[in-house]
Enzyme design. Sequence first.
Site, PDB file in Angstrom:
ATOM      1  CG  ASP A  78     -43.629 -36.503   0.631  1.00 62.45           C
ATOM      2  OD1 ASP A  78     -42.932 -35.701   0.757  1.00 62.45           O
ATOM      3  OD2 ASP A  78     -44.063 -36.773  -0.422  1.00 62.45           O
ATOM      4  NE  ARG A  79     -48.099 -30.492  -1.245  1.00 62.94           N
ATOM      5  CZ  ARG A  79     -48.016 -29.039  -1.915  1.00 62.94           C
ATOM      6  NH1 ARG A  79     -48.570 -27.884  -1.265  1.00 62.94           N
ATOM      7  NH2 ARG A  79     -47.484 -28.992  -2.988  1.00 62.94           N
ATOM      8  CG  ASP A  80     -45.787 -31.787  -3.532  1.00 59.87           C
ATOM      9  OD1 ASP A  80     -44.878 -30.757  -3.034  1.00 59.87           O
ATOM     10  OD2 ASP A  80     -46.817 -31.305  -3.872  1.00 59.87           O
TER      11      ASP A  80
HETATM   12  O1  LIG Z   1     -44.195 -32.877  -0.075  1.00 57.18           O
HETATM   13  P1  LIG Z   1     -42.783 -33.150  -0.739  1.00 57.18           P
HETATM   14  O2  LIG Z   1     -42.552 -34.243  -1.474  1.00 57.18           O
HETATM   15  O3  LIG Z   1     -41.549 -32.952   0.251  1.00 57.18           O
HETATM   16  O4  LIG Z   1     -42.422 -31.686  -1.589  1.00 57.18           O
HETATM   17  C1  LIG Z   1     -41.780 -32.005  -2.639  1.00 57.18           C
HETATM   18  C2  LIG Z   1     -41.650 -30.634  -3.633  1.00 57.18           C
HETATM   19  O5  LIG Z   1     -41.336 -29.584  -2.592  1.00 57.18           O
HETATM   20  C3  LIG Z   1     -40.506 -30.845  -4.617  1.00 57.18           C
HETATM   21  O6  LIG Z   1     -39.473 -31.518  -3.960  1.00 57.18           O
HETATM   22  C4  LIG Z   1     -38.240 -31.554  -4.885  1.00 57.18           C
HETATM   23  O7  LIG Z   1     -37.763 -30.295  -5.114  1.00 57.18           O
HETATM   24  P2  LIG Z   1     -36.654 -29.935  -4.313  1.00 57.18           P
HETATM   25  O8  LIG Z   1     -35.369 -30.738  -4.832  1.00 57.18           O
HETATM   26  O9  LIG Z   1     -36.758 -29.943  -2.811  1.00 57.18           O
HETATM   27  O10 LIG Z   1     -36.258 -28.456  -4.929  1.00 57.18           O
HETATM   28  C5  LIG Z   1     -38.741 -32.038  -6.446  1.00 57.18           C
HETATM   29  O11 LIG Z   1     -39.092 -33.358  -6.332  1.00 57.18           O
HETATM   30  C6  LIG Z   1     -39.914 -31.327  -6.851  1.00 57.18           C
HETATM   31  O12 LIG Z   1     -40.638 -32.048  -7.859  1.00 57.18           O
HETATM   32  C7  LIG Z   1     -41.106 -31.411  -5.826  1.00 57.18           C
HETATM   33  O13 LIG Z   1     -42.357 -30.564  -6.206  1.00 57.18           O
HETATM   34 MG   LIG Z   2     -42.836 -36.257  -2.042  1.00 55.13          MG
HETATM   35 ZN   LIG Z   3     -40.774 -35.558  -0.390  1.00 56.08          ZN
END
Ligand SMILES: O=P(O)(O)OC[C@@H](O)[C@H]1O[C@H](OP(=O)(O)O)[C@@H](O)[C@@H](O)[C@@H]1O
Ligand SMILES: [Mg+2]
Ligand SMILES: [Zn+2]
Length: 183
Positions: free
Chosen positions: A9-11
Site C-alpha cells: 500500500d502507499r499512503d
Molecule cells: O495508498 P493508499 O493507502 O491506498 O491511498 C489512500 C489514499 O488514496 C486516501 O485513501 C482514503 O481516501 P478515499 O476514502 O479512498 O477517498 C483516505 O484514507 C485518504 O486519507 C487517503 O489519502
Molecule cells: Mg494506505
Molecule cells: Zn490503503
Amino acid sequence: MRPKALLLDRDGVINIEKSYVHKVEDFEFSKGIFETLLRFQHEGFLLFIVTNQAGIGRGYYTEDDFLALTAWMTEQFEAHGIQIAKVYFCPYHPVHGIGEYKQDAYCRKPNPGMILQAKREYQLDLASSVIIGDKESDIEAGLRAGVGTTILIRNCKASSSTAATFTVKHVGEAAERFFETCK
Ligand SMILES: O=P(O)(O)OC[C@@H](O)[C@H]1O[C@H](OP(=O)(O)O)[C@@H](O)[C@@H](O)[C@@H]1O
Ligand SMILES: [Mg+2]
Ligand SMILES: [Zn+2]
C-alpha cells in the site's frame, strides 16, 4: 518457478498518510521503508505498489499529478538500489467520484483487482507473497486475492498474530517480523 511479490500500500506504508498526498513536498517516506524494501528485494521478492488514489476521482489532483509524484518516488527508491516492478493505482470512488470516476471499481481495495492484475502480468505466486497495508481494506484485498501473508501496520503496540496476519507498529518492523517468523 513463479516469482513471489511484496505488495505495498502507499499512503500509510511507503509514506506518512496526510490525506490525499499528491505533491513531492508533502511526501514523507515512512521510517524503515528503504531497509524493508531492500531486505525483501534481497530475499527475491518482486516489489509492487497497489494504491487507491480516489483523490483523482474526487478532483483533488489529476492523474498527471499522481504520475509525476510516482516518477519522483520511484527515482528515490532507485537511488537506494530498490527496483519497483510496477505501481498499480485505482482513481475511482463509488460515491465521491466525479463523472467517469464515479464507479464501484474492481481495482479499488478491498477489491483485489490491482493484485490480480499484477498476478496476471507477472505470473506471481501469490500464496508465497506478502502484502503490507495500513487499513483493513488493504488486508482484505490481499486475502481476496489469495496473498499468503498479510501485514497490517497499526500504531498500537505490536500484537501477536494469527499464522498469516501480523500487526506491527511501523513498516520498519515488517521485514523483521516476517523473516523471523517465516524463515
Ligand atoms: O495508498 P493508499 O493507502 O491506498 O491511498 C489512500 C489514499 O488514496 C486516501 O485513501 C482514503 O481516501 P478515499 O476514502 O479512498 O477517498 C483516505 O484514507 C485518504 O486519507 C487517503 O489519502
Ligand atoms: Mg494506505
Ligand atoms: Zn490503503
